[in-house]
Design an enzyme around this catalytic site. Structure first.
Site, PDB file in Angstrom:
ATOM      1  N   ILE A  67      36.846  45.784  36.796  1.00  0.00           N
ATOM      2  CA  ILE A  67      37.166  44.908  38.009  1.00  0.00           C
ATOM      3  C   ILE A  67      37.304  43.439  37.451  1.00  0.00           C
ATOM      4  O   ILE A  67      36.737  43.201  36.469  1.00  0.00           O
ATOM      5  CB  ILE A  67      36.029  45.084  38.961  1.00  0.00           C
ATOM      6  CG1 ILE A  67      34.730  44.781  38.382  1.00  0.00           C
ATOM      7  CG2 ILE A  67      35.971  46.326  39.749  1.00  0.00           C
ATOM      8  CD1 ILE A  67      33.539  44.873  39.639  1.00  0.00           C
ATOM      9  N   ASP A  68      37.821  42.744  38.003  1.00  0.00           N
ATOM     10  CA  ASP A  68      38.314  41.368  37.602  1.00  0.00           C
ATOM     11  C   ASP A  68      36.992  40.575  37.469  1.00  0.00           C
ATOM     12  O   ASP A  68      35.881  40.659  38.061  1.00  0.00           O
ATOM     13  CB  ASP A  68      39.181  40.560  38.569  1.00  0.00           C
ATOM     14  CG  ASP A  68      40.500  41.324  38.510  1.00  0.00           C
ATOM     15  OD1 ASP A  68      40.826  41.953  37.996  1.00  0.00           O
ATOM     16  OD2 ASP A  68      41.046  40.931  39.699  1.00  0.00           O
ATOM     17  N   ARG A  69      36.982  39.725  36.561  1.00  0.00           N
ATOM     18  CA  ARG A  69      35.768  38.839  36.121  1.00  0.00           C
ATOM     19  C   ARG A  69      35.353  38.090  37.347  1.00  0.00           C
ATOM     20  O   ARG A  69      34.056  38.082  37.472  1.00  0.00           O
ATOM     21  CB  ARG A  69      36.483  37.629  35.163  1.00  0.00           C
ATOM     22  CG  ARG A  69      35.165  37.044  34.508  1.00  0.00           C
ATOM     23  CD  ARG A  69      35.643  35.939  33.554  1.00  0.00           C
ATOM     24  NE  ARG A  69      34.584  35.434  32.675  1.00  0.00           N
ATOM     25  CZ  ARG A  69      34.332  34.608  31.472  1.00  0.00           C
ATOM     26  NH1 ARG A  69      35.680  34.889  30.943  1.00  0.00           N
ATOM     27  NH2 ARG A  69      33.358  34.487  31.006  1.00  0.00           N
TER      28      ARG A  69
END
Length: 235
Positions: A67-69
């Protein structure tokens, strides 16, 4: 030997057995290392396992999805190569049911529906563009969404991505509905959040255990942040 300052017991660690380590990832933490050189979740998990089981060498940690930062929520890590290969296959074949919660500044219209776009990633700018029709090498991307209700001055939207593309939920909500996620200045929200996260949370994962075949459901509590506080009423 002091315990490494990784996670609070039972807060970030949602589940662990011989094959899986399920983490409620804080926003701001990479899942896997990149050019920044910042320590990722995968390295922290390896350190946690080495300490817990007193391993003299490296512990195995496999990353099957990301999942994105700036996004918080559930990440499943593999502790064995068997689990990793099967998880990879399950994610590829869309056999894992994912539920995200997002906060938007205005209410999506209509309040529930299905979005289909063709997404094209720009690796230089690290952005994704969504097209409503087939476009070059664009990847077909689908999600279902429904508005759960108002959460303070924001709207809580439940999103079930059917595919798993880079920045998919972020760009599809912004492009398809004109409702960028709170804090997501990359896709059109006007101002960042104080912690530079975005109000997108991987809330729930449903899957069959890759080794034992048990049906499993994981639910990640929302971050303890002011912008999520009103959304806890929907637990």
């Amino acid at each position: 030997m002091n315990r490494p300052n990784l996670w609070s017991e039972r807060k970030e660690i949602l589940f662990e057995d011989n094959h899986l380590l399920v983490i409620n990832k804080p926003a701001g933490l990479l899942v896997q290392g990149d050019a920044t050189g910042d320590e990722p979740l995968s390295a922290k998990a390896e350190e946690y396992l080495r300490f817990k089981y007193k391993k003299p060498g490296a512990a195995f940690i496999g990353v099957a999805h990301r999942i994105d930062r700036p996004v918080s929520g559930i990440v499943i890590l593999a502790k064995t190569s068997k689990a990793l290969s099967r998880l990879n296959e399950m994610f590829r074949d869309n056999k894992i049911h994912k539920t995200y919660w997002a906060l938007t500044g205005k209410c999506p219209e209509p309040t529930n529906g299905h979005l289909t776009h063709w997404l094209v990633k720009d690796p230089i700018r690290n952005t994704t563009k969504a097209y409503t029709e087939r476009h070059g090498q664009g990847q077909k991307s689908d999600l279902d969404y429904t508005v759960l209700g108002q959460a303070g001055t924001r709207y809580l939207v439940q999103v079930n991505p059917i595919t798993g593309r880079p920045h998919q939920i972020r760009v599809q909500l912004a492009t398809g509905l004109g409702t960028p996620i709170v804090g997501d200045v990359k896709y059109g929200f006007l101002a960042p959040l104080p912690d530079v996260s975005i109000a997108l949370h991987a809330r729930r994962l449903e899957l069959q255990h890759p080794v034992t075949k048990e049906e499993m459901t994981f639910v990640a509590p929302l971050p303890d942040m002011p912008h999520w506080e009103a959304a806890t009423a929907y637990y």
